[in-house]
Design an enzyme around this catalytic site. Structure first.
Site, PDB file in Angstrom:
ATOM      1  N   GLU A 209       0.853  -1.115   0.013  1.00  0.00           N
ATOM      2  CA  GLU A 209       0.179   0.041   0.016  1.00  0.00           C
ATOM      3  C   GLU A 209       0.968   1.181   0.223  1.00  0.00           C
ATOM      4  OE1 GLU A 209      -3.145   2.303   3.002  1.00  0.00           O
ATOM      5  OE2 GLU A 209      -3.089  -0.043   2.853  1.00  0.00           O
ATOM      6  N   GLU A 235      -5.919   6.411  -0.797  1.00  0.00           N
ATOM      7  CA  GLU A 235      -6.486   7.206   0.382  1.00  0.00           C
ATOM      8  C   GLU A 235      -6.311   8.469   0.587  1.00  0.00           C
ATOM      9  OE1 GLU A 235      -3.464   6.778   4.284  1.00  0.00           O
ATOM     10  OE2 GLU A 235      -3.769   5.065   2.990  1.00  0.00           O
ATOM     11  N   ASP A 257     -11.409   6.697   0.263  1.00  0.00           N
ATOM     12  CA  ASP A 257     -11.758   6.969   1.667  1.00  0.00           C
ATOM     13  C   ASP A 257     -12.984   7.527   1.455  1.00  0.00           C
ATOM     14  OD1 ASP A 257     -12.441   8.079   4.302  1.00  0.00           O
ATOM     15  OD2 ASP A 257     -10.364   7.343   4.689  1.00  0.00           O
TER      16      ASP A 257
END
Length: 381
Positions: A209, A235, A257
């Site tokens: 990630e 994100e 998100d």
């Protein structure tokens, strides 16, 4: 039915809830949490309320268009987070008005349960084995860990070895049938990522990630080509347009998100765009119960949904926990590493309004830590 009142609540540990009330008494809840910038988002929601008061809450898409495009200056995390919380609350209202879960309004369920994972290791991972065992004991089958704490600018021998050792320890505990995702948290340079990733391949991480900070997303293609590990990011990307380049670059997992990227409305569109590139969705959600509930509603109606992050017990949650603000916790219960499809209307959870109001009265602001390298220069957290 018209919108008669919009309120925001700052609640521990670092969340911002949005409450939208109508003249019929119906109430919708959303989460506009932008960690470390609560007051800025709260002020933006207040400004947006000037437009929304007196309007029809069921015109969700029209409101989304006006709030995201009605100003000459657009985009960014503050504006997008404010829109996200409002959007979630409007979907919650619509579901409650029609007495159906939001996922029914999005086209109906495509699955009966969603796999979830939990965080282990904190910001500077240590004692990984015990932390993972604790997650396994509550029924999870997947975890995510930071690859490292503060990472040197070129990754020393010991720093790189430490990354591999920690992931290897995680794999030993998990065995071959459970998963560990590894979060680089934007702390690594692209060169260090290309050095580390091949060393992790035999440990089979679920995904790697945020290998670089989002402003360096133009480097993602080289990283994706350099490793067989699925690359994940998103994100800190806030709309479809920002996701398009990383999808084209070859990421395998998109992580919008729902409290930062335009709420349910925009993340549904991001998911559809990702599907064109054979990319799975795994939304970022180290946040509160409303953000998690919104993620799950999208997930139950989204074909290319991989797994869901959740923050029950995460190291950031000091002063309050995810379930502290929910009257009935059963919709968020883990069942064999999954959360089952909710049947309640709207977002499917019932907020404890008294607890929220009490928390807002005693809120203490949360701020991102500032890290520095040994030479005194700024280090990515």
């Amino acid at each position: 039915m018209i919108i008669s009142r919009i309120e925001t609540f700052r609640v521990a540990p670092r969340w911002l809830f949005v409450r939208i009330e109508t003249d019929t008494g119906l109430i919708g809840w959303g989460e506009a949490s932008l960690e470390g910038h609560t007051d800025a988002v709260r002020a933006t929601v207040t400004q947006f309320a000037e437009y929304l008061l007196g309007t029809d809450p069921q015109r969700i898409e029209d409101h989304w268009q006006v709030l995201t495009k009605g100003g000459f200056y657009r985009g960014g995390p503050v504006l997008a987070s404010a829109v996200s919380g409002i959007d979630q609350a409007l979907w919650d209202l619509l579901g409650k008005a029609l007495n159906v879960p939001v996922h029914v309004l999005l086209g109906g369920a495509v699955r009966d349960r969603i796999r979830v994972y939990g965080w282990v290791g904190g910001d500077d991972p240590s004692e990984i084995e015990d932390a993972i065992r604790a997650q396994l004991e509550v029924g999870l089958t997947a975890v995510k860990m930071n690859a490292s704490g503060r990472m040197g600018k070129n990754g020393s021998v010991s720093e790189v070895a430490g990354v591999v050792e920690r992931v290897a320890a995680a794999r030993t505990v998990l065995g071959p049938d459970r998963d560990v995702a590894v979060d680089f948290h934007g702390r690594f340079t692209a060169a260090t990522v290309r050095r580390v990733a091949p060393l992790l391949e035999e440990l089979h991480p679920f995904f790697l990630e945020e290998p670089v900070v989002p402003e360096n997303s133009h480097l993602i293609a080289d990283i994706a080509r350099s490793t067989s590990i699925p690359v994940a990011t998103g994100e800190r990307l806030y709309n479809r347009q920002e996701f398009l380049p990383v999808l084209q670059a070859g990421i395998a997992v998109a992580q919008p998100d729902l409290s930062h990227a335009g709420g349910i409305s925009e993340v549904r569109r991001i998911a559809a765009l990702a599907e064109v590139y054979d990319v799975q969705l795994a939304p970022h959600c180290p946040l509160g119960p409303l953000a998690l509930a919104a993620c799950l509603q999208v997930g139950f109606a989204t074909p290319n949904y991989l797994i869901q992050e959740q923050s029950i017990g995460i190291h950031y949650n000091k002063g309050a926990e995810v379930l502290d603000y929910v009257l009935d916790t059963s919709p968020l219960k883990f069942v064999e590493g999954h959360i089952e499809r909710p049947t309640g209307p709207g977002l499917g959870i019932e907020i404890d309004e008294a607890a929220v109001r009490a928390a807002d009265a005693h809120h203490v602001d949360w701020r991102s830590p500032v890290w520095r390298h040994s030479d005194g220069s700024f280090s990515e957290w």
